[in-house]
Design a protein around this motif. Structure first.
Motif, PDB file in Angstrom:
ATOM      1  N   LYS A  13       0.593   5.337   6.014  1.00 23.90           N
ATOM      2  CA  LYS A  13      -0.739   4.797   5.750  1.00 23.90           C
ATOM      3  C   LYS A  13      -1.266   5.459   4.477  1.00 23.90           C
ATOM      4  O   LYS A  13      -0.834   6.564   4.116  1.00 23.90           O
ATOM      5  CB  LYS A  13      -1.679   5.061   6.931  1.00 23.90           C
ATOM      6  CG  LYS A  13      -1.935   6.526   7.234  1.00 23.90           C
ATOM      7  CD  LYS A  13      -2.869   6.681   8.429  1.00 23.90           C
ATOM      8  CE  LYS A  13      -3.123   8.163   8.731  1.00 23.90           C
ATOM      9  NZ  LYS A  13      -4.046   8.358   9.878  1.00 23.90           N
ATOM     10  N   PHE A  14      -2.192   4.760   3.796  1.00 26.91           N
ATOM     11  CA  PHE A  14      -2.711   5.328   2.544  1.00 26.91           C
ATOM     12  C   PHE A  14      -4.181   4.991   2.369  1.00 26.91           C
ATOM     13  O   PHE A  14      -4.706   4.048   2.982  1.00 26.91           O
ATOM     14  CB  PHE A  14      -1.901   4.831   1.337  1.00 26.91           C
ATOM     15  CG  PHE A  14      -1.986   3.351   1.107  1.00 26.91           C
ATOM     16  CD1 PHE A  14      -3.040   2.790   0.368  1.00 26.91           C
ATOM     17  CD2 PHE A  14      -1.016   2.492   1.608  1.00 26.91           C
ATOM     18  CE1 PHE A  14      -3.118   1.428   0.152  1.00 26.91           C
ATOM     19  CE2 PHE A  14      -1.095   1.125   1.397  1.00 26.91           C
ATOM     20  CZ  PHE A  14      -2.146   0.589   0.666  1.00 26.91           C
ATOM     21  N   GLN A  15      -4.821   5.778   1.521  1.00 23.64           N
ATOM     22  CA  GLN A  15      -6.200   5.533   1.095  1.00 23.64           C
ATOM     23  C   GLN A  15      -6.258   5.640  -0.431  1.00 23.64           C
ATOM     24  O   GLN A  15      -5.672   6.559  -1.007  1.00 23.64           O
ATOM     25  CB  GLN A  15      -7.164   6.559   1.705  1.00 23.64           C
ATOM     26  CG  GLN A  15      -7.340   6.436   3.210  1.00 23.64           C
ATOM     27  CD  GLN A  15      -8.307   7.476   3.763  1.00 23.64           C
ATOM     28  OE1 GLN A  15      -8.675   8.427   3.050  1.00 23.64           O
ATOM     29  NE2 GLN A  15      -8.720   7.299   5.002  1.00 23.64           N
ATOM     30  N   VAL A  16      -6.964   4.694  -1.048  1.00 19.09           N
ATOM     31  CA  VAL A  16      -7.128   4.696  -2.508  1.00 19.09           C
ATOM     32  C   VAL A  16      -8.619   4.637  -2.813  1.00 19.09           C
ATOM     33  O   VAL A  16      -9.345   3.821  -2.231  1.00 19.09           O
ATOM     34  CB  VAL A  16      -6.401   3.496  -3.159  1.00 19.09           C
ATOM     35  CG1 VAL A  16      -6.574   3.535  -4.683  1.00 19.09           C
ATOM     36  CG2 VAL A  16      -4.922   3.498  -2.788  1.00 19.09           C
ATOM     37  N   ASP A  17      -9.053   5.485  -3.730  1.00 17.00           N
ATOM     38  CA  ASP A  17     -10.486   5.545  -4.064  1.00 17.00           C
ATOM     39  C   ASP A  17     -10.865   4.442  -5.050  1.00 17.00           C
ATOM     40  O   ASP A  17     -11.459   4.684  -6.100  1.00 17.00           O
ATOM     41  CB  ASP A  17     -10.835   6.916  -4.661  1.00 17.00           C
ATOM     42  CG  ASP A  17     -10.647   8.027  -3.657  1.00 17.00           C
ATOM     43  OD1 ASP A  17     -10.671   7.730  -2.435  1.00 17.00           O
ATOM     44  OD2 ASP A  17     -10.448   9.186  -4.073  1.00 17.00           O
ATOM     45  N   GLY A  18     -10.494   3.231  -4.759  1.00 14.60           N
ATOM     46  CA  GLY A  18     -10.830   2.095  -5.608  1.00 14.60           C
ATOM     47  C   GLY A  18     -10.160   0.845  -5.085  1.00 14.60           C
ATOM     48  O   GLY A  18      -9.338   0.899  -4.159  1.00 14.60           O
ATOM     49  N   ILE A  19     -10.501  -0.298  -5.663  1.00 12.11           N
ATOM     50  CA  ILE A  19      -9.915  -1.566  -5.242  1.00 12.11           C
ATOM     51  C   ILE A  19      -8.628  -1.800  -6.025  1.00 12.11           C
ATOM     52  O   ILE A  19      -8.639  -1.807  -7.265  1.00 12.11           O
ATOM     53  CB  ILE A  19     -10.899  -2.725  -5.484  1.00 12.11           C
ATOM     54  CG1 ILE A  19     -12.213  -2.465  -4.728  1.00 12.11           C
ATOM     55  CG2 ILE A  19     -10.272  -4.039  -5.040  1.00 12.11           C
ATOM     56  CD1 ILE A  19     -12.042  -2.314  -3.241  1.00 12.11           C
ATOM     57  N   VAL A  20      -7.521  -1.984  -5.295  1.00 10.14           N
ATOM     58  CA  VAL A  20      -6.210  -2.164  -5.927  1.00 10.14           C
ATOM     59  C   VAL A  20      -5.494  -3.340  -5.282  1.00 10.14           C
ATOM     60  O   VAL A  20      -5.890  -3.830  -4.224  1.00 10.14           O
ATOM     61  CB  VAL A  20      -5.351  -0.894  -5.798  1.00 10.14           C
ATOM     62  CG1 VAL A  20      -5.947   0.251  -6.598  1.00 10.14           C
ATOM     63  CG2 VAL A  20      -5.187  -0.494  -4.336  1.00 10.14           C
ATOM     64  N   GLU A  21      -4.405  -3.775  -5.921  1.00  8.71           N
ATOM     65  CA  GLU A  21      -3.571  -4.852  -5.402  1.00  8.71           C
ATOM     66  C   GLU A  21      -2.278  -4.267  -4.816  1.00  8.71           C
ATOM     67  O   GLU A  21      -1.930  -3.105  -5.056  1.00  8.71           O
ATOM     68  CB  GLU A  21      -3.227  -5.833  -6.526  1.00  8.71           C
ATOM     69  CG  GLU A  21      -4.430  -6.480  -7.186  1.00  8.71           C
ATOM     70  CD  GLU A  21      -5.159  -7.431  -6.251  1.00  8.71           C
ATOM     71  OE1 GLU A  21      -4.497  -7.971  -5.323  1.00  8.71           O
ATOM     72  OE2 GLU A  21      -6.375  -7.622  -6.424  1.00  8.71           O
ATOM     73  N   LYS A  22      -1.539  -5.109  -4.094  1.00  9.86           N
ATOM     74  CA  LYS A  22      -0.270  -4.674  -3.506  1.00  9.86           C
ATOM     75  C   LYS A  22       0.710  -4.221  -4.585  1.00  9.86           C
ATOM     76  O   LYS A  22       1.423  -3.229  -4.421  1.00  9.86           O
ATOM     77  CB  LYS A  22       0.358  -5.807  -2.683  1.00  9.86           C
ATOM     78  CG  LYS A  22      -0.418  -6.175  -1.433  1.00  9.86           C
ATOM     79  CD  LYS A  22       0.299  -7.288  -0.670  1.00  9.86           C
ATOM     80  CE  LYS A  22      -0.487  -7.689   0.584  1.00  9.86           C
ATOM     81  NZ  LYS A  22       0.206  -8.762   1.336  1.00  9.86           N
ATOM     82  N   THR A  23       0.720  -4.978  -5.694  1.00  5.85           N
ATOM     83  CA  THR A  23       1.657  -4.626  -6.774  1.00  5.85           C
ATOM     84  C   THR A  23       1.335  -3.261  -7.366  1.00  5.85           C
ATOM     85  O   THR A  23       2.241  -2.539  -7.804  1.00  5.85           O
ATOM     86  CB  THR A  23       1.611  -5.696  -7.876  1.00  5.85           C
ATOM     87  OG1 THR A  23       0.246  -5.887  -8.296  1.00  5.85           O
ATOM     88  CG2 THR A  23       2.167  -7.017  -7.370  1.00  5.85           C
ATOM     89  N   ASP A  24       0.028  -2.900  -7.361  1.00  2.00           N
ATOM     90  CA  ASP A  24      -0.360  -1.578  -7.865  1.00  2.00           C
ATOM     91  C   ASP A  24       0.227  -0.477  -6.980  1.00  2.00           C
ATOM     92  O   ASP A  24       0.712   0.553  -7.473  1.00  2.00           O
ATOM     93  CB  ASP A  24      -1.880  -1.445  -7.900  1.00  2.00           C
ATOM     94  CG  ASP A  24      -2.525  -2.446  -8.848  1.00  2.00           C
ATOM     95  OD1 ASP A  24      -1.898  -2.765  -9.879  1.00  2.00           O
ATOM     96  OD2 ASP A  24      -3.641  -2.904  -8.543  1.00  2.00           O
ATOM     97  N   VAL A  25       0.180  -0.698  -5.670  1.00  3.08           N
ATOM     98  CA  VAL A  25       0.699   0.307  -4.727  1.00  3.08           C
ATOM     99  C   VAL A  25       2.210   0.439  -4.877  1.00  3.08           C
ATOM    100  O   VAL A  25       2.750   1.548  -4.957  1.00  3.08           O
ATOM    101  CB  VAL A  25       0.320  -0.069  -3.279  1.00  3.08           C
ATOM    102  CG1 VAL A  25       0.941   0.912  -2.292  1.00  3.08           C
ATOM    103  CG2 VAL A  25      -1.191  -0.114  -3.111  1.00  3.08           C
ATOM    104  N   ILE A  26       2.912  -0.703  -4.924  1.00  9.16           N
ATOM    105  CA  ILE A  26       4.375  -0.665  -5.049  1.00  9.16           C
ATOM    106  C   ILE A  26       4.783  -0.018  -6.364  1.00  9.16           C
ATOM    107  O   ILE A  26       5.705   0.800  -6.425  1.00  9.16           O
ATOM    108  CB  ILE A  26       4.953  -2.090  -4.937  1.00  9.16           C
ATOM    109  CG1 ILE A  26       4.706  -2.642  -3.526  1.00  9.16           C
ATOM    110  CG2 ILE A  26       6.453  -2.088  -5.239  1.00  9.16           C
ATOM    111  CD1 ILE A  26       5.093  -4.097  -3.349  1.00  9.16           C
ATOM    112  N   GLY A  27       4.061  -0.366  -7.445  1.00  7.27           N
ATOM    113  CA  GLY A  27       4.373   0.232  -8.743  1.00  7.27           C
ATOM    114  C   GLY A  27       4.178   1.730  -8.727  1.00  7.27           C
ATOM    115  O   GLY A  27       4.968   2.486  -9.327  1.00  7.27           O
ATOM    116  N   ALA A  28       3.098   2.195  -8.052  1.00  8.03           N
ATOM    117  CA  ALA A  28       2.843   3.634  -7.977  1.00  8.03           C
ATOM    118  C   ALA A  28       3.962   4.345  -7.217  1.00  8.03           C
ATOM    119  O   ALA A  28       4.395   5.443  -7.591  1.00  8.03           O
ATOM    120  CB  ALA A  28       1.502   3.879  -7.301  1.00  8.03           C
ATOM    121  N   ILE A  29       4.432   3.724  -6.139  1.00  5.40           N
ATOM    122  CA  ILE A  29       5.514   4.339  -5.345  1.00  5.40           C
ATOM    123  C   ILE A  29       6.778   4.461  -6.186  1.00  5.40           C
ATOM    124  O   ILE A  29       7.409   5.530  -6.235  1.00  5.40           O
ATOM    125  CB  ILE A  29       5.778   3.512  -4.071  1.00  5.40           C
ATOM    126  CG1 ILE A  29       4.581   3.622  -3.114  1.00  5.40           C
ATOM    127  CG2 ILE A  29       7.051   3.986  -3.369  1.00  5.40           C
ATOM    128  CD1 ILE A  29       4.669   2.714  -1.908  1.00  5.40           C
TER     129      ILE A  29
END
Length: 405
Positions: free
Chosen positions: A11-27
């Motif tokens: 599970k994750f928390q992000v201090d802003g509004i992001v998209e799925k692609t942003d999360v996958i790219g970060a990983i």
């Protein structure tokens, strides 16, 4: 097709509004080269060691919560390392983030659990269905045929086998169920008296006197003895007595057990002598129960053992307690003990001190031999079991002897 072993769930928390692609790219971006090309996520996906990463995002105001699932075909250690690498991701786009492992799901274990649960369901349904069991079918057919062979003998319509009149040998049993069981194993020369409380009909008396051999086949309990006594009391001819094993009934015996019981039959007089109780109960004019010991030799001598009424009342309270009482001279209570302690207590007692023992248990050969050595005069118990030799100096009684009129 890739056979995956584990699902890494985070599970994750992000201090802003992001998209799925942003999360996958970060990983992908923040785990790259942490442990060299061997643990590069893209390389592992290309080799089929990792599956497609799925992301779910749940916006909450100015931040985003979500879940990540990474299928893994790596071993346990490598899978744990991948999970730890993803937990190290600190930013998604320009926003701070926090990733936390929820669980590493063993896909194979879950699959096995589902298979087992499904197998249980299948078996449950299967058991509810009508199965064709050849043994059951044969037994059902056999029982139907045997029941069909039962006839009714005489004006009293006694249950009997089809050869009851023409066979020179007659087997007398208690009830209809006994006839059915004997027919099942080929014994057709049978007749039932109808129970211990039934009146013996004249037709059975006449039938027995016209037979060459008459066998009374009785149950291995007190009821069997009552049947035999009833037959004798009505002058039914009996040449031999066969008895079911102790505690068993004729209707429940197997073919081998029936054959063994009949092969072990003994002449009536020999059976009666073997079963003869060395004790008779009589009630005196004062209402006191006496146990009269009889010696069946050249002459009979009577040695009365008087059981006082108050002792009889105490004995009535014993059934179901698994307790016993030892008495001395004049029925003075020496000790109240558990049934399991009677033999140890008697072993340590002085000879002749314990004269009477009553207990809620089985009178065994071991207890009887010890009682004879200790000069005990009387033992009364719930029942007698496994006694082959009865000492002449010890009187045996059961509760049914004391309280059955």
């Amino acid at each position: 097709m890739i056979s995956l072993k584990y699902n890494i769930k985070l599970k994750f928390q992000v201090d802003g509004i992001v998209e799925k692609t942003d999360v996958i790219g970060a990983i992908f971006g923040q785990t790259e080269n942490l442990f060299g090309d061997e643990f590069d996520l893209r390389e592992l996906q290309d080799k089929g060691r990792l599956g497609r990463i799925t992301v779910e995002i749940y916006p909450k105001g100015n931040r985003a919560d979500g879940e990540v699932i990474i299928p893994s075909n790596l071993d346990r250690i490598e899978t744990a390392l991948i999970a730890s690498m993803v937990e190290s991701v600190e930013k998604v786009g320009p926003y701070n983030s926090k990733f936390e492992l929820v669980e590493v799901e063993d896909i194979r274990a879950e699959k096995l659990k589902k298979i087992i649960d499904r197998a249980k369901d299948i078996l449950t349904v299967w058991n509810k269905e009508k199965n064709l069991d050849i043994k059951e079918v044969l037994n059902e057919i056999s029982s139907a045929v045997k029941v069909g062979e039962i006839i009714e003998f005489g004006p009293d319509r006694l249950p009997a086998g089809p050869d009851v009149e023409k066979d020179p040998t007659l087997i007398i049993v208690e009830g209809r169920a006994d006839i059915i069981n004997l027919l099942r194993y080929g014994y057709r020369n049978t007749v039932a008296v109808g129970g211990a409380n039934s009146k013996i009909p004249d037709s059975l008396i006449s039938l027995s006197k016209n037979k060459k051999v008459v066998i009374a086949f009785v149950d291995g309990d007190h009821g069997g003895d009552l049947i035999l006594k009833e037959l004798q009391g009505h002058n039914v001819k009996i040449d031999y007595v066969a008895r079911a094993p102790v505690g068993r009934e004729v209707e429940e015996l197997t073919g081998k057990e029936i054959a063994k019981a009949l092969s072990n039959m003994v002449p009536l007089q020999q059976y009666l002598k073997r079963q003869e109780m060395p004790v008779q109960l009589a009630e005196s004019s004062q209402g006191v129960v006496q146990a009269v010991v009889q010696e069946t030799e050249q002459k009979k001598t009577e040695v009365p053992i008087v059981i006082p009424p108050q002792i009889l009342e105490e004995i009535k309270k014993l059934p179901g307690t698994l307790e016993g009482v030892m008495y001395g001279n004049n029925w003075e209570q020496i000790e109240k003990v558990q049934v399991r302690d009677i033999i140890p207590k008697l072993e340590t007692a002085e000879d002749g001190k314990v004269l009477y023992i009553v207990f809620d248990g089985v009178i065994t050969q071991r207890l009887l031999d010890l009682a004879s050595e200790k000069n005990v005069k009387l033992i009364a118990g719930a029942r007698i079991g496994g006694v082959n030799k009865r000492p002449k100096n010890v009187t045996l009684l059961t509760f049914s002897d004391l309280f059955t009129s």
